[in-house]
Design an enzyme around this catalytic site. Structure first.
Site, PDB file in Angstrom:
ATOM      1  N   SER A   1       0.846  -1.188   0.000  1.00 59.57           N
ATOM      2  CA  SER A   1       0.000   0.000   0.000  1.00 59.57           C
ATOM      3  C   SER A   1       0.889   1.248   0.000  1.00 59.57           C
ATOM      4  O   SER A   1       1.665   1.439  -0.934  1.00 59.57           O
ATOM      5  CB  SER A   1      -0.958  -0.036   1.189  1.00 59.57           C
ATOM      6  OG  SER A   1      -2.003   0.887   1.031  1.00 59.57           O
TER       7      SER A   1
ATOM      8  N   ASP B   1      -9.646  -3.886  -5.300  1.00 60.54           N
ATOM      9  CA  ASP B   1      -9.063  -3.025  -4.271  1.00 60.54           C
ATOM     10  C   ASP B   1      -9.761  -1.666  -4.251  1.00 60.54           C
ATOM     11  O   ASP B   1      -9.867  -0.991  -5.271  1.00 60.54           O
ATOM     12  CB  ASP B   1      -7.571  -2.844  -4.550  1.00 60.54           C
ATOM     13  CG  ASP B   1      -6.817  -2.294  -3.362  1.00 60.54           C
ATOM     14  OD1 ASP B   1      -7.423  -1.580  -2.536  1.00 60.54           O
ATOM     15  OD2 ASP B   1      -5.609  -2.577  -3.247  1.00 60.54           O
TER      16      ASP B   1
ATOM     17  N   HIS C   1      -8.062  -4.980  -1.209  1.00 57.84           N
ATOM     18  CA  HIS C   1      -6.819  -4.455  -0.660  1.00 57.84           C
ATOM     19  C   HIS C   1      -6.114  -5.444   0.266  1.00 57.84           C
ATOM     20  O   HIS C   1      -4.896  -5.487   0.317  1.00 57.84           O
ATOM     21  CB  HIS C   1      -7.118  -3.162   0.098  1.00 57.84           C
ATOM     22  CG  HIS C   1      -5.927  -2.306   0.359  1.00 57.84           C
ATOM     23  ND1 HIS C   1      -5.180  -1.732  -0.650  1.00 57.84           N
ATOM     24  CD2 HIS C   1      -5.344  -1.906   1.518  1.00 57.84           C
ATOM     25  CE1 HIS C   1      -4.196  -1.030  -0.126  1.00 57.84           C
ATOM     26  NE2 HIS C   1      -4.274  -1.107   1.189  1.00 57.84           N
TER      27      HIS C   1
END
Length: 727
Positions: free
Chosen positions: A573, A658, A693
């Site tokens: 991320s 995501d 995610h």
């Protein structure tokens, strides 16, 4: 590929022998064959012009964005990338299976949580052996009472490629259960209701919601958060009455400033419903009596720019954690009726420039605080009657400590969670009057794990500007030689003030047992050394995050914790942004890099307010609509800074659904890297077509992705070898 005795022997003791990849290939015909790889997918180029501040950028891969995630050309390219990764890594399938079996073999198959007592029931979750999802259960009054299964998530998830449950919420009457579910990974939930007495589902179904619902005390009214369908930002607090259609729900609060996140909670005494408002630099709280759900929320204290606060209720008072005239926060107390008058706030714990007040909870007679000093957290207990002050200590060199579930104000102990790089996740209770610790439960690690075989350390490495960066390390004692021969994996995050404390990762044992050193770099942008550590790694100081990571790598190599030819890096991320910046700036330092769901197209994303999280994060990265921010962000944006140079071996992963970092960011990045890089190193892109995610759901199958990453590292250290830990 079938394992040969020679191949297996080659792998054993790979770290100790220090054999290079080139020597391995030369002596292993099977590995030599691996050099003949299939051609990587080549993406078409469609120039897309973007002009701002008089500066033009050309994005040849902008066409990869498809918000519907259905465009045949996009899906075909992602599937081609997956096929390419599978082909390149096919010779490691047996290794991946070995790693997967090792990692899942360390999971307690019939694991259960420590029961928590709330409103006359003991609540807990447990797992059945070989099942992916939890069973949520409770017992009335006593742990010897008959078990009531509230929710078997395995049954709910049946037939779903992805399934996740949000926070469970039981009505004050103990009769009804609200539970949010997500079967796509976009973090957009549907809230459903179950009658716990009859087992029947209610017809009510609240769609497009955040993962939490809060009950009013009438057992009929529920508050939840509605999400914007484009940005996925939770922005409306809704009131729903059971038995009525969702179309009749009432908006009780709407957040009009897109820089703010919104979430809801209920006070521990059950008297208040709270709305929390939070941006990067400003926060606030609104409240409503849970006995008057038709009333209006009012602000506990009005929002002020750069003022962050959160409040907990105890009796007729609020205790407020605030950064008002206190960079590292202080704790204040005020009567409820005076909360909006800051002049009446009274100090309970003063500001300390060397100690960050990180979290707190309240009891009838005591206050429990998590403090961070010198990078390490500690538990402090204060008697509210006589001000007796206790410090509760732990023994590991480096560790993670946090408050656990503490729902009852009249408790005589505080529950905390504890873990270290060598200590499995543990739950303790500290007696509030004495600080005496009692271990309630520690995760069991099947498979012969012995903490005495491993050593953790906390060291400091000096960055280029003289700042000392903390680093947490762990290795297996009998595999480590501080002579610069061990492979090393360095991990970091470094954004949002999020501190990655050293906690127990059972999966990492598979690397440690093969001679790896695992290091966590506590770089600027986190909050390891207090609020200033965060401020020095955001906005126009963001590059400190990247140079800290690079300098830690150089320092660890110089101190001979790792071999310069066997250094690996990993981040996800915002940590994936870190990986992207690092490989642009110092690619020669790393043998291999894994970037999970990486936020790499910084400028384009932050210019697009339709993308989730954009406006919320202007105070983290900057607003590129402003020329100075645009130029600074552009100078490090990984996608914009890709250039013709050699890059390390890289494995990039993402999830099609995501909601935090859109799949097309890493997709574009990989395409541009393939176009410009001048080396013949591996560049692999693995896309989970069913997840978001957080990757795969389920407690076992998520380790398939970890096994792929570890196989990627191990194969680069000893190409073509099936590696097993040295006994």
């Amino acid at each position: 590929m079938k394992t040969t005795t020679a191949t297996l022997v080659l792998a054993l003791g790979l770290a100790a022998c220090g054999k290079s990849g080139e020597e391995t290939v030369k002596n292993n015909p099977e590995a030599t064959a691996l050099a003949e790889l299939p051609a990587a997918p080549v993406a078409k180029k469609v120039p897309h012009k973007m002009l701002i501040h008089g500066h033009e950028r050309i994005d040849n891969y902008y066409w990869m964005r498809d918000d519907e995630r259905k465009a045949p050309e996009v899906i075909a390219h992602l599937e081609a990338e997956n096929a390419y990764t599978d082909s390149v890594m096919r010779h490691t399938k047996e290794l991946q299976e070995i790693l997967f079996e090792e990692m899942t073999g360390r999971l307690e198959k019939d694991k259960s949580t420590v029961p928590v007592y709330r409103n006359d029931y003991w609540y807990y979750t447990r797992y059945l052996p070989e099942k992916e999802y939890a069973i949520h259960a409770r017992r009335k009054g006593s742990l010897e009472a008959p078990e009531e299964i509230m929710l078997d998530v395995n049954q709910l998830a049946e037939g779903s490629g992805y399934f996740s449950i949000g926070r469970l919420s039981v009505s004050p009457s103990n009769r009804l259960l609200a539970y949010p579910e997500d079967n796509m990974g976009r973090r957009v939930y549907t809230i459903r209701f179950k009658d716990l007495k009859t087992g029947e589902l209610l017809p009510d179904k609240l769609e497009n919601a955040s993962p939490v619902a809060v009950w009013a005390n009438d057992n009929q009214t529920v508050f939840y958060i509605n999400k914007d369908r484009q940005t996925l930002l939770g922005y409306q607090v809704m009131r729903h009455k059971l038995g009525t259609p969702q179309s009749e729900d009432v908006v009780v609060y709407e957040e009009r400033d897109k820089a703010f996140y919104t979430w809801i909670s209920k006070s521990r005494d059950g008297e208040l419903v709270n709305i929390h408002h939070s941006s990067t630099t400003t926060s606030g709280q609104s409240i409503l009596s849970a006995d008057a759900p038709l009333g209006e929320f009012f602000s506990l204290y009005p929002r002020e720019e750069n003022h962050e606060y959160s409040a907990l209720k105890l009796g007729s008072d609020f205790y407020i954690l605030t950064n008002w005239q206190a960079e590292n926060f202080r704790l204040m107390k005020v009567a409820m009726e005076d909360a909006s008058d800051k002049s009446k706030w009274r100090e309970v714990i003063p500001h300390n420039k060397d100690i960050l007040l990180e979290d707190f909870t309240l009891f009838d007679q005591h206050l429990a605080v998590i403090e961070r000093k010198g990078g390490q957290t500690g538990l402090r207990i204060i008697n509210l009657k006589d001000n007796k002050d206790l410090q509760v200590g732990f023994n590991d060199p480096v560790y993670r400590l946090g408050l656990s579930a503490n729902p009852n104000l009249d408790s005589d102990s505080v529950r905390v969670s504890y873990s270290s790089l060598t200590t499995p996740n543990s739950v303790y209770e500290a007696e509030l009057d004495t600080g005496e610790l009692e271990l309630l439960k520690q995760d069991k690690i099947p498979g012969g794990f012995d903490p005495e075989h491993y050593q953790s350390e906390g060291i400091l490495i000096t960055a280029r500007d003289g700042v000392k960066v903390p680093v947490s390390l762990v290795y297996r004692k009998d595999k480590f030689r501080q002579d610069g021969s061990n492979p090393l994996l360095q991990y970091a995050y470094g954004s949002y003030g999020s501190t990655v404390d050293p906690w127990f990762r059972s999966s990492v044992i598979s690397l440690l047992d093969r001679g790896f050193v695992f290091a966590i770099a506590h770089i600027r942008g986190g909050q390891k050394l207090g609020r200033a550590w965060y401020e020095d790694g955001k906005m126009f100081n963001k590059k400190n995050t990247f140079t800290d990571f690079i300098d830690v790598t150089k320092g660890l190599t110089k101190m001979k914790y790792g071999a310069s030819s066997k250094i690996f890096a990993s981040g996800g991320s915002a940590g994936g942004l870190l990986m992207g910046a690092v490989v642009n700036m110092s690619p020669e330092l790393y043998r291999g890099v894994t970037a999970a769901v990486p936020f790499v197209d910084v400028v384009t994303t932050m210019l697009d307010e339709s993308i989730p999280l954009t406006v919320n994060e202007y105070d983290e990265w900057g607003n590129p609509n402003n020329k100075d921010s645009y130029e600074y962000m552009l100078s490090y944006s990984p996608y914009d800074q890709v250039k013709a140079q050699d890059y390390p071996n890289m494995l990039v992963t993402t999830g099609l659904h995501d909601s935090q970092v859109q799949y097309f960011e890493p997709m574009k990045w990989v395409a541009k890297l393939r176009e410009l890089k001048t080396d013949k190193n591996q560049l692999l892109f693995n896309v989970n077509m069913e997840a978001g995610h957080g990757g795969s759901s389920g407690r076992f199958r998520r380790y398939r992705e970890t096994a792929l990453q570890y196989a990627f590292y191990l194969d680069l250290v000893a190409p073509g070898a099936i590696t097993s830990p040295v006994e």
